[in-house]
Design an enzyme around this catalytic site. Structure first.
Site, PDB file in Angstrom:
ATOM      1  CE  LYS A  24      -8.127  53.897  16.341  1.00  0.00           C
ATOM      2  NZ  LYS A  24      -8.764  53.215  15.201  1.00  0.00           N
ATOM      3  CG  ASN A  25      -5.416  53.664  12.977  1.00  0.00           C
ATOM      4  OD1 ASN A  25      -6.296  53.126  13.640  1.00  0.00           O
ATOM      5  ND2 ASN A  25      -5.584  54.837  12.392  1.00  0.00           N
ATOM      6  CB  CYS A  43     -19.001  53.577   9.628  1.00  0.00           C
ATOM      7  SG  CYS A  43     -17.725  54.772   9.571  1.00  0.00           S
ATOM      8  NE  ARG A  64     -14.077  54.204   7.467  1.00  0.00           N
ATOM      9  CZ  ARG A  64     -13.473  54.213   8.636  1.00  0.00           C
ATOM     10  NH1 ARG A  64     -14.154  54.454   9.729  1.00  0.00           N
ATOM     11  NH2 ARG A  64     -12.189  53.972   8.744  1.00  0.00           N
ATOM     12  CG  ASP A 100      -7.559  59.154  11.749  1.00  0.00           C
ATOM     13  OD1 ASP A 100      -8.677  59.270  11.228  1.00  0.00           O
ATOM     14  OD2 ASP A 100      -6.978  58.056  11.870  1.00  0.00           O
ATOM     15  NE  ARG A 126     -13.804  52.508  17.823  1.00  0.00           N
ATOM     16  CZ  ARG A 126     -13.774  53.041  16.612  1.00  0.00           C
ATOM     17  NH1 ARG A 126     -14.614  53.981  16.301  1.00  0.00           N
ATOM     18  NH2 ARG A 126     -12.906  52.630  15.708  1.00  0.00           N
TER      19      ARG A 126
END
Ligand code: UD1
Length: 446
Positions: free
Chosen positions: A34-35, A133, A138, A321, A413
């Site tokens: 994803k990233n 968020c 952030r 993460d 997501r």
């Protein structure tokens, strides 16, 4: 096929049900990262030609970023394969808009990454401020500081950032913190700037390397990605390319933990073992067997764990993460574990939910003190963010009885076919559509 508006409201009320206690056994293929794919899709904005990207995971975030690009004038086509990683073709020859609106930026903070490429291609960008968020404030000050050093003038108007630079000029930029997003934004702008840019104290994440490789394959001149000094020689234009996204190290890590917590025996295919070093080291320290095989990484455990301490750091340190997922595992370790979160503030929301399942966790400033217990119990819990959701799934897989997870759109997501992949290795897990109330007994037929 990945279509538009997959992340529509009705999905937001879906639930995941898990009946814990089944050791996971078999094979899982890890999807594209994803990233990595998000900035790579954004970097297609730089190309005057078609970018074909393989191993694109089916994720709500991918759809959102594609919608952002479409709004800017990009033409995007997905292939029609279902349940396999998609290929996407992006053509940004006819960009006709330079605005990323609030609707998208509020859904996904990574939308701010379009700023760098828009400035490089069109000389201006108008981006909604990302706002707060779930895992901290952030800010994007480092993105802006870096872009300003390249000659960008930035102002604020009605919640929007207006950025303008008739010409981008290479510069030497020192980042106060190795921010992943800031490094990516600056990298993309600098790729088409006049002259040479040097980013010092740059982020070193594998996803930065994948982005740099992608840009270089379009004709860019970037060296040093993966170290803390990146040198970018600006070129006049970038063209068509074909690129395969790296495997998702966080998805892989999450399944390693799922296999470990259930006392299972899982083989993960499509992994780059090097990217998983801190995760594997901590699993081994906790008493889990992790074996490198020719086709991937095998995790084996007897369901007993030693307490360990963890501190999240920028790459190559332990990834923030993976913090929540490790917290789930350590709730069942023998002894006291201390988890210190240094990357994000306020990233312990899962602790509260894990406590509802019987975990003994207390938060002391930036640390969580986890006292190991004998068992977790199924409960109704809520995913507060993507990785918090993963932690609850991991806990649910071993908890006694039934766990119901709400706010599952967070999981959409970042995890491609989470329920399908876990079911394929024996988990009693199912997704309940908001429109239906299927009986839980269906799970036993899995
Ligand atoms: C990316 C990842 C995310 C991961 C994070 C850290 C994507 C799409 N997301 O997020 O999954 O958790 O890296 O590995 O790739 N900061 C500032 N000013 C800035 C930018 C960041 O203070 O201008 C701070 C942030 O508030 C945070 C820390 O730096 O506390 C790390 O943020 P950053 O590395 O930028 O993460 P993201 O790119 O947002």
């Amino acid at each position: 096929m990945v279509g538009k508006n997959f992340y529509c409201q009705e999905k937001e009320a879906d639930k995941i049900l898990i009946y814990g206690g089944q050791p996971l056994q078999g094979k899982i293929t890890v999807s594209g990262a994803k990233n990595a794919v998000l900035p790579i899709i954004v970097a297609s904005l730089l190309a005057e030609g078609t970018c074909t990207i393989y191993d694109v995971p089916h994720l709500a975030d991918v759809e959102i970023i594609c919608d952002v690009l479409r709004e800017l004038g990009a033409e995007i086509k997905f292939n029609s394969k279902v349940n396999t990683s998609a290929a996407v073709e992006i053509n940004c020859q006819n960009l006709n808009n330079y605005e990323a609106t609030y609707d998208y930026v509020k859904k996904m903070r990574a939308s701010v990454l379009v700023m760098g490429p828009l400035l490089a291609r069109l000389g201006k960008a108008k981006i909604s401020m990302p706002g707060g968020c779930a895992i901290g404030t952030r800010p994007i000050d480092l993105h802006l500081k870096g872009l300003e050093a390249l000659g960008v003038r930035i102002s604020m108007e009605h919640g929007y950032l207006l950025a303008e630079a008739p010409v981008l000029k290479g510069a030497r930029i020192y980042l106060d913190y190795p921010s992943v997003g800031a490094t990516e934004n600056i990298l993309m702008a600098a790729a088409l700037a006049e002259g040479t840019t040097i980013i010092e104290n740059a982020a070193e994440e594998p996803e930065i390397v994948d982005l740099a490789n992608f840009i270089n394959s379009m004709g860019g001149k970037i060296i040093g990605a993966g170290t803390n000094v990146i040198k970018i020689e600006g070129v006049k234009s970038l063209g068509s390319t074909i690129h395969t996204v790296i495997p998702d190290r966080i998805e892989a890590g999450s399944y390693l933990l799922a296999g470990a917590i259930t006392g299972g025996d899982l083989l993960l295919e499509n992994v780059i073992i090097d990217h998983l070093k801190p995760v594997v080291a901590k699993l081994i320290e906790a008493g889990v067997e992790v074996i490198e095989e020719s086709t991937g990484l095998r995790v084996r455990s007897n369901g007993e764990f030693k307490a360990i301490d963890i501190k999240t750091l920028p790459y190559p340190g332990f990834p923030t993460d993976m913090q929540a997922q490790f917290m789930a595992l350590l709730t069942l370790a023998q002894g006291t574990s201390i988890i210190t979160e240094t990357v994000f503030e306020n990233r312990f929301m899962h602790a509260e939910e894990l406590r509802r399942m019987g975990a003994d966790i207390r938060i002391e400033g930036r640390s969580a003190v986890v006292e190991g217990t004998d068992k977790l119990m199924g409960a109704q819990v809520k995913a507060s963010d993507l990785r918090a959701g993963a932690a609850l799934v991991i806990a649910g897989l071993v908890a006694q009885g039934e766990t119901t997870i709400t706010n599952t759109y967070h999981l959409d997501r970042g995890y491609d076919d989470l329920v399908g992949k876990l079911r394929s290795v024996g988990a009693n897990i199912m997704r309940v559509k908001s429109s239906k109330t299927e009986p839980l007994k269906l799970i036993y037929q899995a």
